[in-house]
Design a protein around this motif. Structure first.
Motif, PDB file in Angstrom:
ATOM      1  N   ASN A 226      -7.670   8.187   1.525  1.00 55.79           N
ATOM      2  CA  ASN A 226      -9.087   8.406   1.877  1.00 55.79           C
ATOM      3  C   ASN A 226      -9.649   7.287   2.743  1.00 55.79           C
ATOM      4  O   ASN A 226     -10.619   6.618   2.391  1.00 55.79           O
ATOM      5  CB  ASN A 226      -9.939   8.547   0.607  1.00 55.79           C
ATOM      6  N   GLY A 227      -9.014   7.078   3.872  1.00 52.62           N
ATOM      7  CA  GLY A 227      -9.530   6.092   4.819  1.00 52.62           C
ATOM      8  C   GLY A 227      -8.541   5.054   5.267  1.00 52.62           C
ATOM      9  O   GLY A 227      -8.796   4.319   6.217  1.00 52.62           O
ATOM     10  N   GLY A 228      -7.386   4.950   4.579  1.00 48.35           N
ATOM     11  CA  GLY A 228      -6.369   3.992   4.992  1.00 48.35           C
ATOM     12  C   GLY A 228      -6.739   2.559   4.638  1.00 48.35           C
ATOM     13  O   GLY A 228      -7.814   2.279   4.103  1.00 48.35           O
ATOM     14  N   GLN A 229      -5.843   1.645   4.950  1.00 48.90           N
ATOM     15  CA  GLN A 229      -6.076   0.244   4.583  1.00 48.90           C
ATOM     16  C   GLN A 229      -7.239  -0.380   5.334  1.00 48.90           C
ATOM     17  O   GLN A 229      -7.851  -1.347   4.870  1.00 48.90           O
ATOM     18  CB  GLN A 229      -4.807  -0.572   4.824  1.00 48.90           C
ATOM     19  N   TRP A 230      -7.582   0.190   6.498  1.00 52.26           N
ATOM     20  CA  TRP A 230      -8.645  -0.401   7.316  1.00 52.26           C
ATOM     21  C   TRP A 230     -10.036  -0.015   6.839  1.00 52.26           C
ATOM     22  O   TRP A 230     -11.029  -0.361   7.470  1.00 52.26           O
ATOM     23  CB  TRP A 230      -8.461  -0.004   8.777  1.00 52.26           C
TER      24      TRP A 230
ATOM     25  N   ASP B 292      -4.402  -4.957 -10.005  1.00 54.34           N
ATOM     26  CA  ASP B 292      -3.504  -6.072 -10.332  1.00 54.34           C
ATOM     27  C   ASP B 292      -2.043  -5.640 -10.329  1.00 54.34           C
ATOM     28  O   ASP B 292      -1.154  -6.468 -10.094  1.00 54.34           O
ATOM     29  CB  ASP B 292      -3.862  -6.663 -11.697  1.00 54.34           C
ATOM     30  N   ALA B 293      -1.802  -4.360 -10.599  1.00 53.83           N
ATOM     31  CA  ALA B 293      -0.425  -3.865 -10.609  1.00 53.83           C
ATOM     32  C   ALA B 293       0.132  -3.714  -9.200  1.00 53.83           C
ATOM     33  O   ALA B 293       1.352  -3.649  -9.009  1.00 53.83           O
ATOM     34  CB  ALA B 293      -0.372  -2.515 -11.333  1.00 53.83           C
TER      35      ALA B 293
ATOM     36  N   GLY C 191       0.801  -1.218   0.000  1.00 56.94           N
ATOM     37  CA  GLY C 191       0.000   0.000   0.000  1.00 56.94           C
ATOM     38  C   GLY C 191       0.834   1.268   0.000  1.00 56.94           C
ATOM     39  O   GLY C 191       0.408   2.310  -0.504  1.00 56.94           O
ATOM     40  N   LYS C 192       2.042   1.181   0.564  1.00 59.02           N
ATOM     41  CA  LYS C 192       2.926   2.349   0.608  1.00 59.02           C
ATOM     42  C   LYS C 192       3.437   2.736  -0.775  1.00 59.02           C
ATOM     43  O   LYS C 192       3.888   3.857  -0.990  1.00 59.02           O
ATOM     44  CB  LYS C 192       4.107   2.069   1.530  1.00 59.02           C
ATOM     45  N   LYS C 193       3.356   1.785  -1.702  1.00 61.51           N
ATOM     46  CA  LYS C 193       3.867   2.037  -3.053  1.00 61.51           C
ATOM     47  C   LYS C 193       2.831   2.683  -3.968  1.00 61.51           C
ATOM     48  O   LYS C 193       3.116   2.966  -5.122  1.00 61.51           O
ATOM     49  CB  LYS C 193       4.329   0.714  -3.681  1.00 61.51           C
ATOM     50  N   SER C 194       1.613   2.863  -3.489  1.00 56.87           N
ATOM     51  CA  SER C 194       0.552   3.418  -4.325  1.00 56.87           C
ATOM     52  C   SER C 194      -0.376   4.287  -3.478  1.00 56.87           C
ATOM     53  O   SER C 194      -0.136   4.491  -2.283  1.00 56.87           O
ATOM     54  CB  SER C 194      -0.250   2.294  -4.975  1.00 56.87           C
TER      55      SER C 194
END
Length: 244
Positions: A36-40, A116-117, A28-31
């Motif tokens: 807008n809300g984070g991974q959670w 997918d990327a 996630g840090k790479k994109s």
């Protein structure tokens, strides 16, 4: 042998989910996927954390039982069962069914091709496919005491309402929906979608209860304390002899 296998299984799956949580955070840090809300904000990612916690508790329960020689570690075992029956199994199965249904209909509504990327194919299946076989194997390996149906469904409803509230809050703050499918629905459509989602989750909860009953015995009894049928028969015969 079964106890050892179960203990090793819980340890390995716990570490698998810990790895997935770490890997997804790094990806996630790479994109900008977690803006807008984070991974959670994603139910899928929350579920991976939930599964890591559950299998961690299950592993702790196994270790404590082996150390103490007891069949039941009261609080830990009860928490393990509550976590699995009301959240871990229903949510993982709900994600599997809802994700792949929408994905096969139109993947852009739930998992755009651009993802997918960032997330390779194996990770997609780790997040959305393997979660169900791992949960089903858990049912086969270990009995789980279900709470009363009212309590179980209430806890599931509370969890569902908490996530829906977060989704709506993120939209009110950012103007963007967590999943593209929500943007295609009217307010009434959203209400129907969320209602049907809970109906599906509740049905999965009842299905898990039936599976546990089928594998381990009566649904209203605590499988950890059930007496084998042969032992029940012997006890009855002994009691009859004493009365005679």
């Amino acid at each position: 042998m079964t106890k050892t296998f179960t203990c090793v299984y819980h340890f390995l799956v716990m570490n698998w989910y810990i790895f997935l949580n770490y890997y997804i955070a790094q990806q996630g840090k790479k994109s900008k996927v977690f803006q807008n809300g984070g991974q959670w904000k994603y139910l899928t990612v929350l579920n991976l954390l939930l599964q890591a916690i559950f299998f961690g508790v299950a592993c702790l329960d196994d270790v404590l039982k082996r150390i103490t020689g007891r069949k039941n570690i009261k609080f830990v075992t009860a928490f393990r069962d509550l976590l699995f029956t009301t959240l871990a199994f229903p949510i993982s199965t709900f994600i599997f069914l809802s994700f792949w249904t929408i994905f096969l209909y139109n993947r852009e509504l739930v998992y755009p091709r651009s993802a997918d990327a960032i997330f390779p194919v194996w990770l997609n299946h780790a997040m959305h496919t393997s979660i169900v076989p791992l949960s089903l194997l858990e049912i086969v390996l270990r009995p789980h005491h279900y709470p009363s149906r009212k309590a179980g469904l209430t806890l599931l409803a509370a969890g569902s309402l908490a996530y829906i509230s977060r989704v709506l809050w993120i939209y009110s703050e950012t103007g963007k929906w967590v999943y593209p499918v929500f943007a295609k629905l009217s307010p009434v459509g959203l209400a129907v979608f969320f209602s049907l989602s809970f109906v599906l989750s509740a049905s999965i909860y009842l299905f898990g209860e039936k599976l546990n009953h089928w594998k381990w015995g009566h649904k209203d009894a605590d499988p950890r304390t059930q007496v084998p049928q042969e032992e029940k028969t012997n006890l009855k015969e002994t009691a009859d002899t004493e009365r005679d």
